[in-house]
Scaffold this motif. Structure first.
Motif, PDB file in Angstrom:
ATOM      1  N   PRO A   1       0.852  -1.342   0.036  1.00  0.00           N
ATOM      2  CA  PRO A   1       0.005   0.074   0.075  1.00  0.00           C
ATOM      3  C   PRO A   1       0.824   1.240  -0.068  1.00  0.00           C
ATOM      4  O   PRO A   1       1.731   1.151   0.579  1.00  0.00           O
ATOM      5  CB  PRO A   1      -0.666  -0.008   1.225  1.00  0.00           C
ATOM      6  CG  PRO A   1      -0.697  -1.419   1.756  1.00  0.00           C
ATOM      7  CD  PRO A   1       0.533  -2.089   0.791  1.00  0.00           C
TER       8      PRO A   1
ATOM      9  N   ASN B   1       5.451  -1.592  10.715  1.00  0.00           N
ATOM     10  CA  ASN B   1       3.963  -2.210  10.617  1.00  0.00           C
ATOM     11  C   ASN B   1       4.259  -3.717  10.539  1.00  0.00           C
ATOM     12  O   ASN B   1       4.507  -4.091   9.495  1.00  0.00           O
ATOM     13  CB  ASN B   1       3.284  -1.443   9.459  1.00  0.00           C
ATOM     14  CG  ASN B   1       1.964  -2.090   9.436  1.00  0.00           C
ATOM     15  OD1 ASN B   1       1.721  -3.237   9.477  1.00  0.00           O
ATOM     16  ND2 ASN B   1       1.000  -1.240   9.329  1.00  0.00           N
TER      17      ASN B   1
ATOM     18  N   THR C   1       1.866  -5.884  10.004  1.00  0.00           N
ATOM     19  CA  THR C   1       1.360  -6.379   8.833  1.00  0.00           C
ATOM     20  C   THR C   1       2.288  -6.533   7.743  1.00  0.00           C
ATOM     21  O   THR C   1       2.519  -7.397   6.999  1.00  0.00           O
ATOM     22  CB  THR C   1       0.053  -5.947   8.437  1.00  0.00           C
ATOM     23  OG1 THR C   1      -0.572  -5.616   9.554  1.00  0.00           O
ATOM     24  CG2 THR C   1      -0.617  -6.603   7.474  1.00  0.00           C
ATOM     25  N   VAL C   2       2.829  -5.216   7.544  1.00  0.00           N
ATOM     26  CA  VAL C   2       3.820  -5.260   6.154  1.00  0.00           C
ATOM     27  C   VAL C   2       5.122  -6.276   6.187  1.00  0.00           C
ATOM     28  O   VAL C   2       5.157  -6.899   5.589  1.00  0.00           O
ATOM     29  CB  VAL C   2       4.217  -3.968   6.129  1.00  0.00           C
ATOM     30  CG1 VAL C   2       5.312  -3.675   5.176  1.00  0.00           C
ATOM     31  CG2 VAL C   2       2.997  -3.060   5.717  1.00  0.00           C
TER      32      VAL C   2
HETATM   33  C1  LIG Z   1      -0.436  -1.759   8.919  1.00  0.00           C
HETATM   34  O1  LIG Z   1      -0.455  -2.163   7.466  1.00  0.00           O
HETATM   35  C2  LIG Z   1      -1.682  -2.793   7.259  1.00  0.00           C
HETATM   36  C3  LIG Z   1      -1.623  -3.037   5.866  1.00  0.00           C
HETATM   37  O2  LIG Z   1      -1.134  -2.168   4.972  1.00  0.00           O
HETATM   38  C4  LIG Z   1      -2.866  -1.746   7.396  1.00  0.00           C
HETATM   39  O3  LIG Z   1      -4.108  -2.394   6.932  1.00  0.00           O
HETATM   40  C5  LIG Z   1      -2.771  -1.428   8.828  1.00  0.00           C
HETATM   41  O4  LIG Z   1      -3.790  -0.527   9.048  1.00  0.00           O
HETATM   42  C6  LIG Z   1      -1.289  -0.811   9.312  1.00  0.00           C
HETATM   43  N1  LIG Z   1      -1.320  -0.530  10.842  1.00  0.00           N
HETATM   44  C7  LIG Z   1      -0.941   0.756  11.200  1.00  0.00           C
HETATM   45  C8  LIG Z   1      -1.117   0.669  12.680  1.00  0.00           C
HETATM   46  O5  LIG Z   1      -0.868   1.441  10.472  1.00  0.00           O
END
Ligand SMILES: *[C@@H]1O[C@H](CO)[C@@H](O)[C@H](O)[C@H]1NC(C)=O
Ligand SMILES: *[C@@H]1O[C@H](CO)[C@@H](O)[C@H](O)[C@H]1NC(C)=O
Length: 217
Positions: free
Chosen positions: A30, A118, A120-121
Motif C-alpha cells: 500500500p 508495521n 502486517t507489512v
Molecule cells: C499496517 O498495514 C496494514 C496493511 O497495509 C494496514 O491495514 C494497517 O492499518 C497498518 N497498521 C497501522 C497501525 O498503521
C-alpha cells in the motif's frame, strides 16, 4: 491512490545483494499519503535514518535519501544529479529503480515514501521472502517503501508527452541481511537520452526536446 491494485501485467525483479536475482509474482505494498507516506515535493528527501543500519555491498548504511530522478542514495549527504550515473564509476552508494529526469513538483503523478515497522507489512515481507532460500526465517525489522506513481518525464505535458510510469521499491533488513525489491507496475515511457546526452549541451534547458519524447512500449 491509497488502494492496493494489482496490475494485469508488470515486470518484477527482486535483487538481493548477495548475487541474487529473481522474477516472479509481484508484491505491491500500500502506498500514498493515506497510509502514512510522505510526499516528495523537491529534488530529494531529507535524510531518513535506518536503524539498524542497512547492509549493502559490504557497508552498513545509516541513512538514505530519495531523489525525484528515480534513485536512492545511502549515507550520502551531497546533492547528487542523475547525470552522474552516466559516468563510468558511480562513487556513492545508490539504489536505482528508474533513472531519468522526473519532476516531483509537476501536477502529474507523485512520489511518496515511508519507513515503516508495521507488523502486517513486515509479516508479509517475511512470508514472501521465505520462498528464497537465502531468506528462510528472514525477520525484517523495518521496511522502506517508495513509489513513483504515474510519473511522467521532467518534460511532461498533457498533450504530447503524456505517458506515465509507476514503480515501487522496497528496502528491508533484519540488520544482517538486506533485501531490495523493484516492482514495475506500469511502464509507458523509456528513454535514457536525457541522462546520457544533455551534458553535451550547454545546460539541460538547451537539450533538444524532440529527442526526449516518450515512447509507448
Ligand atoms: C499496517 O498495514 C496494514 C496493511 O497495509 C494496514 O491495514 C494497517 O492499518 C497498518 N497498521 C497501522 C497501525 O498503521
Ligand atoms: C495536465 O492535466 C492535469 C489533470 O487534468 C491538470 O491538473 C494539469 O494542470 C495539466 N497540466 C498541464 C501542463 O496542462
Amino acid at each position: 491512490m491509497a488502494s492496493l491494485t494489482r496490475p494485469n501485467s508488470f515486470l518484477r525483479k527482486a535483487l538481493v545483494f548477495q548475487t541474487f536475482i529473481s522474477c516472479g509474482v509481484a508484491i505491491i505494498f500500500p502506498y500514498g499519503t493515506s497510509v502514512g507516506d510522505t510526499k516528495l515535493t523537491s529534488e530529494r528527501s531529507p535524510e531518513i535514518n535506518l536503524d539498524p543500519p542497512f547492509p549493502y555491498y559490504g557497508g552498513k548504511h545509516q541513512t538514505l535519501q530519495v531523489y525525484e530522478d528515480g534513485f536512492i542514495t545511502l549515507d550520502d549527504t551531497q546533492a547528487r544529479s542523475a547525470y552522474l550515473f552516466d559516468q563510468l564509476e558511480v562513487e556513492f552508494p545508490s539504489i536505482v529503480p528508474w533513472l531519468a529526469r522526473m519532476d516531483a513538483g509537476l501536477s502529474q503523478g507523485e512520489i511518496t515514501y515511508r519507513l515503516t515497522t508495521n507488523t502486517t507489512v513486515l509479516n508479509e515481507i517475511s512470508a514472501y521472502s521465505a520462498k528464497f532460500v537465502e531468506f528462510i526465517n528472514f525477520v525484517p525489522v523495518y521496511a522502506f517503501i517508495a513509489i513513483w506513481y504515474n510519473v511522467g518525464t521532467a518534460y511532461y505535458d498533457n498533450s504530447t508527452n503524456n505517458k506515465v510510469n509507476s514503480f515501487q521499491v522496497l528496502m528491508t533488513s533484519d540488520g544482517s541481511k538486506s533485501l531490495v525489491l523493484f516492482d514495475y507496475i506500469r511502464v509507458e515511457w523509456v528513454f535514457f537520452g536525457d541522462i546520457s546526452f544533455y551534458t553535451d549541451y550547454d545546460g539541460i534547458e538547451n537539450f533538444p526536446q524532440f529527442a526526449i519524447k516518450t515512447e509507448v512500449l
